[in-house]
Design a protein around this motif. Structure first.
Motif, PDB file in Angstrom:
ATOM      1  N   ARG A 368      32.728  27.707  41.292  1.00 33.17           N
ATOM      2  CA  ARG A 368      32.013  26.049  39.842  1.00 33.17           C
ATOM      3  C   ARG A 368      31.028  25.658  40.312  1.00 33.17           C
ATOM      4  N   VAL A 403      30.648  21.720  31.546  1.00 28.38           N
ATOM      5  CA  VAL A 403      31.790  21.851  32.159  1.00 28.38           C
ATOM      6  C   VAL A 403      31.686  21.902  34.134  1.00 28.38           C
ATOM      7  N   CYS A 405      32.540  26.041  36.152  1.00 32.82           N
ATOM      8  CA  CYS A 405      32.878  26.567  35.848  1.00 32.82           C
ATOM      9  C   CYS A 405      31.761  27.726  36.588  1.00 32.82           C
ATOM     10  N   ASP A 406      32.697  28.957  36.540  1.00 35.26           N
ATOM     11  CA  ASP A 406      31.670  30.481  37.142  1.00 35.26           C
ATOM     12  C   ASP A 406      31.140  31.151  36.626  1.00 35.26           C
ATOM     13  N   CYS A 407      29.745  30.832  36.104  1.00 31.43           N
ATOM     14  CA  CYS A 407      28.900  31.178  34.834  1.00 31.43           C
ATOM     15  C   CYS A 407      28.970  32.732  34.276  1.00 31.43           C
ATOM     16  N   LYS A 409      31.628  34.695  34.786  1.00 33.09           N
ATOM     17  CA  LYS A 409      33.123  34.547  35.130  1.00 33.09           C
ATOM     18  C   LYS A 409      33.428  33.925  33.518  1.00 33.09           C
ATOM     19  N   ILE A 410      32.838  33.482  33.286  1.00 31.78           N
ATOM     20  CA  ILE A 410      32.604  32.669  31.674  1.00 31.78           C
ATOM     21  C   ILE A 410      32.055  33.489  30.555  1.00 31.78           C
ATOM     22  N   VAL A 491      39.930  32.262  33.115  1.00 29.85           N
ATOM     23  CA  VAL A 491      40.795  31.480  32.119  1.00 29.85           C
ATOM     24  C   VAL A 491      41.774  30.192  33.082  1.00 29.85           C
ATOM     25  N   HIS A 494      40.301  29.029  35.855  1.00 26.94           N
ATOM     26  CA  HIS A 494      39.258  27.867  35.882  1.00 26.94           C
ATOM     27  C   HIS A 494      40.348  26.018  35.792  1.00 26.94           C
ATOM     28  N   LEU A 514      39.281  25.242  28.614  1.00 29.46           N
ATOM     29  CA  LEU A 514      38.296  24.788  29.685  1.00 29.46           C
ATOM     30  C   LEU A 514      38.410  23.103  30.045  1.00 29.46           C
TER      31      LEU A 514
END
Length: 517
Positions: A368, A403, A405-407, A409-410, A491, A494, A514
Motif C-alpha cells: 500500500r 486512501v 492502497c496498491d494502485c 490492484k485498485i 478489496v 485492503h 475503502l
C-alpha cells in the motif's frame, strides 16, 4: 417384551453402578455430605457430653450445698466447742466420731439428714481430717493438703457450686465433693472448719451415658433419614447433567443442532450448558463451512475444467484441420491460426486469474501507498471509454479523496467492474456511471449500469468463482467469471467491502468501500 425388560434391567443396573462407583459424582456428593453430617453430629455429641456432664455436676453440687446449710449449723450449735486428741477444735471432741455412742449423747450424734450414699468429713484449720461417714461404708476422699490450704487461704465464705472437685476415695470410687466453711461458735469472722461433703458420681455417669446413647441413636436415625431423603434430591439435582449426557450421546456429525436448555435453575449447569451450546454452534458453523467449501471446490473444479476444456478442444480441432492439409490453403490456415491464438489468449487469461486468486487466498498482502482515488480513475478514463465503445460513460468524482492502497490492484478492480458493466449493457443504449464519494473515514466507489440487472436469487452468488446467472449475463468476450471474485479478494485485502444491488430491468450497481485517510 424380553428386550424391554432387559433394557430396563440394564438401566437400573447402570443407575446402581453410578450411585456406588467411587468415581461417580453422585457417590462423591452423597458420601461427602454424609461425612460432613456425621462429623457435625459427632462434634455436637462431644459438646453435648461435656456440657451435660458439667451441668449435672454443678446441679448436684448446688443440691449438696443446699443440704449442708441448715443441718450443719444445727449440728455445730448443739455440739459446742471441744478439742480432739490433737488439740484441734472439734464439735465431736471427747469421743471417736466414727463409733456410735450408747444412746446418751444425742447432741453429739451427727444428724442423718444428708443425701444417701454421701460422704462427710471435717477439715480443721490445721489441715486435720476427720472422716465422719467412713464407718457407715461411705469413706470420705481426702484431698492433698495444698487443696485444703488453698481453701482456707481464699475467702471460704464464698465457696459455691463452682468449687466442686471430682476425686477418688480409698476404695477407688469416684466422688463429687463440695465444701462448706463453718465458724467456731462464739467467734466472729474467719472459718475454723471446712466441711467436705461428697457423693458417688456413678449415678451421674449413668445419666450422661444414657443421654449420649440416645443422641447416638437419634444421630444414626438422622443419617439414615438423610440418606433416604438425599438420594431423590440428589437424583433430581443431577438430572440436568444426565440430560446433557443423553444430548451428547445423540449428537453426531449429521445432527449438530442439539442444544441444552438455557435455564435449569442451577447456575453452574446453566454456564456449562451455555458453553456447550456455544461449542455446538461453532462446530455446526465449522461443519457447514467445510461443507460449503467442499461444494465450492467441487463446483470450482467442474467449472475450471469446463473453461479449460473449451479452448483446448478448439485448439485440438484446428490442429486436426491443419494436419489434414489446411496448411496448403492460406485462407483456412489464417482462420485456424487466428482462432487458436484467441483460444490460447483466453486460456492464458484464465490461468492467470486462477493464479491471482490462489495468491490472494494464500497470502492476501498488498503493497500500500498513499494515493488519490480521483486521480487514479481519471488516469484510467481514456482506456475505459475505449472499452465502452458507443456506450455513454459518466464520471462523478469527489476531489482529494486519499486512501492507502496498491494502485495496480485498485485499477484492476475498477477495470473488472467496468468490464462487467460493458458486457451486460446494450452496445448503443448502454449507460455506465462511475461515482466516487466520501463518508467519514470511508471512500465509496460505485460502478452502475442500465442493463437487465440481476435476479434476486443470484445476488448472493455473484462474487463466487465461475458462477453463472441467466442468459443475459453470459460471457461475450471470453470471460471466465473470475473477475468479480478477484475484485472481492483485492478489496478485502485492503480492509474494505464490496457489495451489489440490482433490480431486474433497471441495471446493477457495484459499490466498493475503502478506508480513507
Amino acid at each position: 417384551m424380553k428386550i424391554s425388560l432387559s433394557f430396563m434391567g440394564k438401566k437400573v443396573l447402570q443407575r446402581l453402578r453410578s450411585l456406588f462407583i467411587p468415581s461417580s459424582l453422585r457417590y462423591q456428593l452423597l458420601s461427602r455430605s454424609l461425612y460432613i453430617l456425621a462429623a457435625l453430629l459427632l462434634l455436637i455429641g462431644a459438646f453435648q457430653y461435656v456440657l451435660m456432664k458439667d451441668f449435672l455436676y454443678r446441679n448436684e453440687a448446688q443440691t449438696m450445698i443446699s443440704q449442708m446449710r441448715g443441718p450443719l449449723k444445727d449440728l455445730f450449735n448443739r455440739a459446742g466447742p471441744g478439742h480432739d486428741a490433737g488439740g484441734v477444735n472439734n464439735p465431736f471432741s471427747g469421743r471417736d466420731a466414727s463409733k456410735p455412742n450408747n444412746g446418751n449423747d444425742n447432741a453429739q450424734r451427727p444428724p442423718m439428714l444428708f443425701l444417701p450414699d454421701s460422704s462427710l468429713a471435717i477439715v480443721g484449720s490445721d489441715l486435720s481430717f476427720l472422716d465422719i461417714t467412713g464407718a457407715s461404708g461411705v469413706p470420705a476422699p481426702q484431698l492433698a493438703q495444698e487443696h485444703y490450704k488453698a481453701l482456707f487461704k481464699n475467702d471460704t465464705g464464698k465457696l459455691g457450686p463452682d468449687d466442686y472437685r471430682v476425686v477418688e476415695d480409698k476404695a477407688g470410687n469416684e466422688q463429687l465433693v463440695v465444701f462448706r466453711a463453718v465458724g467456731n461458735p462464739g467467734e466472729m469472722g474467719g472459718a475454723s472448719w471446712v466441711v467436705q461433703m461428697g457423693t458417688y458420681t456413678e449415678r451421674l455417669h449413668d445419666i450422661v451415658l444414657r443421654q449420649l446413647l440416645t443422641f447416638v441413636f437419634l444421630s444414626l436415625l438422622a443419617l439414615a433419614g438423610g440418606l433416604a431423603l438425599y438420594l431423590p434430591v440428589l437424583r433430581r439435582t443431577l438430572n440436568p447433567l444426565n440430560q446433557m449426557v443423553t444430548t451428547v450421546e445423540d449428537t453426531n456429525a449429521g445432527n449438530l443442532n442439539n442444544r441444552f436448555p438455557a435455564v435449569t435453575g442451577q447456575t453452574e449447569i446453566d454456564r456449562l450448558g451455555v458453553s456447550f451450546n456455544g461449542m455446538m454452534e461453532r462446530l455446526e458453523d465449522a461443519f457447514e463451512t467445510e461443507r460449503e467449501a467442499k461444494e465450492q471446490m467441487r463446483r470450482f473444479v467442474a467449472d475450471a475444467s469446463h473453461e479449460l476444456r473449451t479452448p483446448l478442444t478448439s485448439i485440438h480441432g484446428f490442429l486436426e484441420v491443419l494436419l489434414r492439409g489446411a496448411v496448403n490453403r492460406p485462407e483456412q490456415l489464417h482462420t485456424a491460426l487466428n482462432s487458436m491464438l484467441g483460444e490460447s489468449k483466453r486460456m492464458k487469461k484464465l490461468v492467470e486469474d486462477l493464479l491471482t486468486l490462489a495468491k490472494l487466498d494464500r497470502a492476501p498482502v498488498v503493497q500500500r501507498t498513499e494515493a488519490s482515488l480521483d486521480v487514479l480513475i481519471e488516469d484510467m478514463e481514456p482506456h475505459l471509454r475505449i472499452l465502452a465503445g458507443e456506450r455513454e460513460v459518466e464520471f462523478a468524482l469527489s476531489r482529494n479523496l486519499r486512501v492507502m492502497c496498491d494502485c495496480d490492484k485498485i485499477k484492476q478492480v475498477v477495470l473488472n467492474l467496468f468490464h462487467n458493466a460493458v458486457q451486460h449493457t446494450d452496445p448503443q443504449q448502454g449507460q455506465i456511471t462511475i461515482t466516487l464519494s466520501a463518508e467519514p473515514g470511508l471512500a465509496l466507489l460505485q460502478v452502475q449500469d442500465n442493463g437487465q440487472g440481476i435476479a434476486e436469487e443470484h445476488l448472493p452468488h455473484v462474487f463466487e468463482r465461475f458462477y453463472r446467472s441467466d442468459a443475459s449475463r453470459t460471457r461475450k468476450q471470453g470471460g471466465a467469471g473470475l473477475g468479480l471474485a478477484i475484485s472481492k479478494s483485492i478489496v478485502e485485502a485492503h480492509g474494505g467491502q464490496i457489495s451489489v444491488s440490482s433490480e431486474p430491468g433497471k441495471g446493477a450497481a457495484f459499490t466498493v468501500i475503502l478506508p480513507a485517510l
